[in-house]
Design a protein around this motif. Structure first.
Motif: not given
Length: 76
Positions: A19-27, A66-70, A73-76
């Motif tokens: 859920e934390a990963i999902q929240h960060q990605i959605l934000q 932060d690393e997961i978000t980075r 990001r490479k694919h968005v």
């Protein structure tokens, strides 16, 4: 657009992390994504896939939002 799946181990109690990963990605990317789905799994899985490609896996990588978000990001 892009689809993100976060597969997490239910018996291991990884729902909070998923859920934390999902929240960060959605934000960060919400308006640029088709979906960010939580997918139930087992056997210790905690994995992030973008359009079917694994971009982060807890068996290979340290848990770092932060690393997961980075990596997403490479694919968005």
């Amino acid at each position: 657009m892009t689809t993100v799946e976060i597969e997490y181990c239910v018996p291991c109690g990884f729902l909070d992390r998923a859920e934390a990963i999902q929240h960060q990605i959605l934000q960060q990317f919400g308006e640029r994504l088709d979906s960010v789905a939580l997918v139930t799994g087992d056997h210790g899985v905690l994995q992030v896939r973008v359009d079917g490609d694994v971009v982060w896996d807890k068996t290979d990588d340290e848990y770092d939002l932060d690393e997961i978000t980075r990596r997403v990001r490479k694919h968005v």
